[in-house]
Scaffold this active site. Structure first.
Site, PDB file in Angstrom:
ATOM      1  N   ILE A  13      17.399  16.994  35.813  1.00 49.31           N
ATOM      2  CA  ILE A  13      17.173  18.447  35.760  1.00 49.31           C
ATOM      3  C   ILE A  13      18.151  19.119  34.785  1.00 49.31           C
ATOM      4  O   ILE A  13      17.820  20.127  34.162  1.00 49.31           O
ATOM      5  CB  ILE A  13      17.243  19.090  37.166  1.00 49.31           C
ATOM      6  CG1 ILE A  13      16.562  20.448  37.179  1.00 49.31           C
ATOM      7  CG2 ILE A  13      18.673  19.197  37.678  1.00 49.31           C
ATOM      8  CD1 ILE A  13      15.082  20.396  36.894  1.00 49.31           C
ATOM      9  N   SER A  35      30.121  14.113  33.732  1.00 51.26           N
ATOM     10  CA  SER A  35      29.164  13.074  34.113  1.00 51.26           C
ATOM     11  C   SER A  35      29.934  11.770  34.308  1.00 51.26           C
ATOM     12  O   SER A  35      30.521  11.260  33.354  1.00 51.26           O
ATOM     13  CB  SER A  35      28.109  12.919  33.007  1.00 51.26           C
ATOM     14  OG  SER A  35      27.172  11.955  33.368  1.00 51.26           O
ATOM     15  N   LYS A  91      19.409  23.856  43.523  1.00 48.74           N
ATOM     16  CA  LYS A  91      18.938  23.723  44.900  1.00 48.74           C
ATOM     17  C   LYS A  91      18.833  22.234  45.256  1.00 48.74           C
ATOM     18  O   LYS A  91      18.619  21.434  44.353  1.00 48.74           O
ATOM     19  CB  LYS A  91      17.613  24.445  45.097  1.00 48.74           C
ATOM     20  CG  LYS A  91      16.445  23.815  44.290  1.00 48.74           C
ATOM     21  CD  LYS A  91      15.721  22.746  45.030  1.00 48.74           C
ATOM     22  CE  LYS A  91      15.313  21.606  44.206  1.00 48.74           C
ATOM     23  NZ  LYS A  91      14.589  20.556  44.812  1.00 48.74           N
ATOM     24  N   ASP A 169      13.835  17.516  49.708  1.00 42.22           N
ATOM     25  CA  ASP A 169      14.399  17.809  48.379  1.00 42.22           C
ATOM     26  C   ASP A 169      13.406  18.661  47.586  1.00 42.22           C
ATOM     27  O   ASP A 169      13.801  19.600  46.886  1.00 42.22           O
ATOM     28  CB  ASP A 169      14.708  16.512  47.619  1.00 42.22           C
ATOM     29  CG  ASP A 169      15.227  16.791  46.217  1.00 42.22           C
ATOM     30  OD1 ASP A 169      16.374  17.242  46.091  1.00 42.22           O
ATOM     31  OD2 ASP A 169      14.455  16.599  45.254  1.00 42.22           O
TER      32      ASP A 169
HETATM   33  P1  NAP Z   1      19.508  12.833  38.913  1.00 39.04           P
HETATM   34  O1  NAP Z   1      18.613  12.627  37.757  1.00 39.04           O
HETATM   35  O2  NAP Z   1      19.798  11.702  39.842  1.00 39.04           O
HETATM   36  O3  NAP Z   1      20.867  13.420  38.332  1.00 39.04           O
HETATM   37  C1  NAP Z   1      21.998  13.638  39.133  1.00 39.04           C
HETATM   38  C2  NAP Z   1      23.195  13.560  38.214  1.00 39.04           C
HETATM   39  O4  NAP Z   1      24.371  13.905  38.968  1.00 39.04           O
HETATM   40  C3  NAP Z   1      23.422  12.181  37.623  1.00 39.04           C
HETATM   41  O5  NAP Z   1      23.511  12.312  36.227  1.00 39.04           O
HETATM   42  C4  NAP Z   1      24.770  11.744  38.207  1.00 39.04           C
HETATM   43  O6  NAP Z   1      25.536  11.098  37.264  1.00 39.04           O
HETATM   44  C5  NAP Z   1      25.426  13.070  38.495  1.00 39.04           C
HETATM   45  N1  NAP Z   1      26.473  12.963  39.509  1.00 39.04           N
HETATM   46  C6  NAP Z   1      26.459  12.302  40.678  1.00 39.04           C
HETATM   47  N2  NAP Z   1      27.632  12.467  41.314  1.00 39.04           N
HETATM   48  C7  NAP Z   1      28.400  13.240  40.514  1.00 39.04           C
HETATM   49  C8  NAP Z   1      29.715  13.762  40.605  1.00 39.04           C
HETATM   50  N3  NAP Z   1      30.494  13.528  41.665  1.00 39.04           N
HETATM   51  N4  NAP Z   1      30.184  14.519  39.571  1.00 39.04           N
HETATM   52  C9  NAP Z   1      29.411  14.784  38.505  1.00 39.04           C
HETATM   53  N5  NAP Z   1      28.158  14.304  38.345  1.00 39.04           N
HETATM   54  C10 NAP Z   1      27.654  13.563  39.361  1.00 39.04           C
HETATM   55  O7  NAP Z   1      18.968  14.018  39.840  1.00 39.04           O
HETATM   56  P2  NAP Z   1      18.093  15.304  39.420  1.00 39.04           P
HETATM   57  O8  NAP Z   1      16.660  14.997  39.549  1.00 39.04           O
HETATM   58  O9  NAP Z   1      18.587  15.874  38.152  1.00 39.04           O
HETATM   59  O10 NAP Z   1      18.438  16.244  40.661  1.00 39.04           O
HETATM   60  C11 NAP Z   1      19.708  16.842  40.790  1.00 39.04           C
HETATM   61  C12 NAP Z   1      19.529  18.091  41.638  1.00 39.04           C
HETATM   62  O11 NAP Z   1      18.605  18.951  40.961  1.00 39.04           O
HETATM   63  C13 NAP Z   1      18.948  17.824  43.027  1.00 39.04           C
HETATM   64  O12 NAP Z   1      19.564  18.645  43.968  1.00 39.04           O
HETATM   65  C14 NAP Z   1      17.484  18.191  42.876  1.00 39.04           C
HETATM   66  O13 NAP Z   1      16.930  18.686  44.088  1.00 39.04           O
HETATM   67  C15 NAP Z   1      17.571  19.304  41.851  1.00 39.04           C
HETATM   68  N6  NAP Z   1      16.323  19.491  41.112  1.00 39.04           N
HETATM   69  C16 NAP Z   1      15.696  18.421  40.520  1.00 39.04           C
HETATM   70  C17 NAP Z   1      14.482  18.620  39.886  1.00 39.04           C
HETATM   71  C18 NAP Z   1      13.751  17.487  39.194  1.00 39.04           C
HETATM   72  O14 NAP Z   1      12.592  17.693  38.782  1.00 39.04           O
HETATM   73  N7  NAP Z   1      14.350  16.329  39.005  1.00 39.04           N
HETATM   74  C19 NAP Z   1      13.907  19.891  39.830  1.00 39.04           C
HETATM   75  C20 NAP Z   1      14.607  20.964  40.373  1.00 39.04           C
HETATM   76  C21 NAP Z   1      15.814  20.740  41.027  1.00 39.04           C
HETATM   77  P3  NAP Z   1      25.558   9.492  37.120  1.00 39.04           P
HETATM   78  O15 NAP Z   1      24.145   9.103  36.902  1.00 39.04           O
HETATM   79  O16 NAP Z   1      26.457   9.315  35.945  1.00 39.04           O
HETATM   80  O17 NAP Z   1      26.093   8.993  38.418  1.00 39.04           O
END
Ligand code: NAP
Length: 306
Positions: A13, A35, A91, A169
């Protein structure tokens, strides 16, 4: 003055929505990314932690967005507020309601900006639907939120862990829309959670709210077309349907003309206002409904992993 932003959590995201929305808004400048496993494509300095960023760039960052998984957000947000930074939370804002209330209290005491953004509240159907429903009494509510988890969350193991929210989620997006539409609080009277064996978070859930004909269904096992639908009827006989996650609005069977789908640009426009006012804007209702659900839900285990 430009608001110097850092993105913390550079995953899906962050790349698809936050970085482009920041780049497109002249009120903001992206100056750093945090990151833990690197982000070579970020185009700005990358740090392994907020601690490392603050040490390397003292006084050079005004605000952070936390787009990590929710479980790690509280500690990072507390550190950012402690450093005097404005904080934007993706969120769901935190892993628990108590964590969120704690951050609100901390930001209030520090006089800093805290914004828990529910992106679906900025879908184009939401504001016009809220205007239509103002002053109306609810006769029925049916949330139907189904999608294929293997399509939308491939490789995201954290969604199945404690504090990962599972089907909520995405399901919490529906609850955030309803929170923006209805003045009344939804009270969970009955809930079922279906949890894959060996995992901690649900793949499907059904809720029944107090009052007649108020239900929600969430399911990540849908292999056909996604259903991101909220249908409401009013006691005056009006039927309002938000379809496609709020991208479409149908009133009494007639499709309504809407503005463009621009959730994240709208979030950053709002964040700029809140940063300049040092204001706090947090809607706790979606988290309150999930917390209540966890308290009273009947749980069943399934071998189905989507
Ligand atoms: P994601 O692709 O798994 O990305 C999460 C990121 O957070 C990863 O790059 C991870 O880094 C990083 N991370 C984990 N622990 C961390 C820490 N302690 N400090 C700094 N970075 C850290 O997940 P996502 O889909 O983007 O979702 C993230 C959030 O956005 C969720 O709450 C989700 O509900 C929300 N969201 C997602 C979407 C969607 O379509 N994907 C849409 C709206 C909202 P590493 O990989 O380097 O560990």
């Amino acid at each position: 003055m430009t608001i110097r932003m850092a993105i913390i959590g550079y995953g899906k995201i962050a790349r698809t929505e936050h970085a482009p929305a920041i780049a497109a808004n002249p009120d903001f400048e992206l100056v750093a990314v945090v990151s833990p496993h690197g982000a070579a494509d970020a185009g700005v300095p990358v740090f392994a932690s907020l601690t490392a960023l603050l040490a390397a760039m003292p006084g050079e960052v005004d605000a952070v967005v936390l787009s990590t998984p929710p479980r790690v957000r509280r500690a990072i947000a507390a550190q950012a507020i402690g450093a005097g930074l404005a904080v934007l939370l993706e969120k769901p804002p935190t892993a628990t309601l108590g964590e969120l209330q704690g951050l609100i209290a901390q930001a209030r005491a520090a006089g800093t900006c805290l914004f828990a953004a529910w992106h679906s509240q900025y879908a184009p159907a939401v504001a016009p639907a809220a205007a239509l429903l103002a002053g109306e009494q609810l006769a029925s509510l049916a949330i139907d939120w189904r999608e294929d988890v293997t399509k939308w969350h491939p490789g995201q193991d954290w969604i199945w862990e404690e504090g990962g929210f599972g089907v909520f989620d995405t399901g919490v997006n529906a609850l955030s829309i309803v929170s923006a539409l209805l003045p009344e609080r939804l009270v969970v009277e009955e809930a079922q959670l279906v949890i894959p064996a060996g995992r901690q978070a649900p793949i499907a859930a059904t809720l029944r709210f107090a009052g007649r004909n108020r239900t929600a269904r969430f399911d990540w096992r849908e292999k056909g077309e996604e259903a991101w639908s909220i249908r409401l009827a009013t006691r005056s006989g009006r039927e309002v349907a938000l379809e496609a996650g709020g991208a479409r609005l149908v009133v009494d069977g007639a499709e309504q003309p809407l503005g463009p789908f621009a959730e994240y640009p709208a979030i950053y426009a709002r964040f700029a206002q809140l940063v300049r006012a040092c204001a706090i804007e947090v809607d706790c209702e979606p988290m309150r409904i999930l917390a209540d659900t966890a308290l009273i839900a009947r749980r069943t285990v399934t071998g189905d992993r989507g």
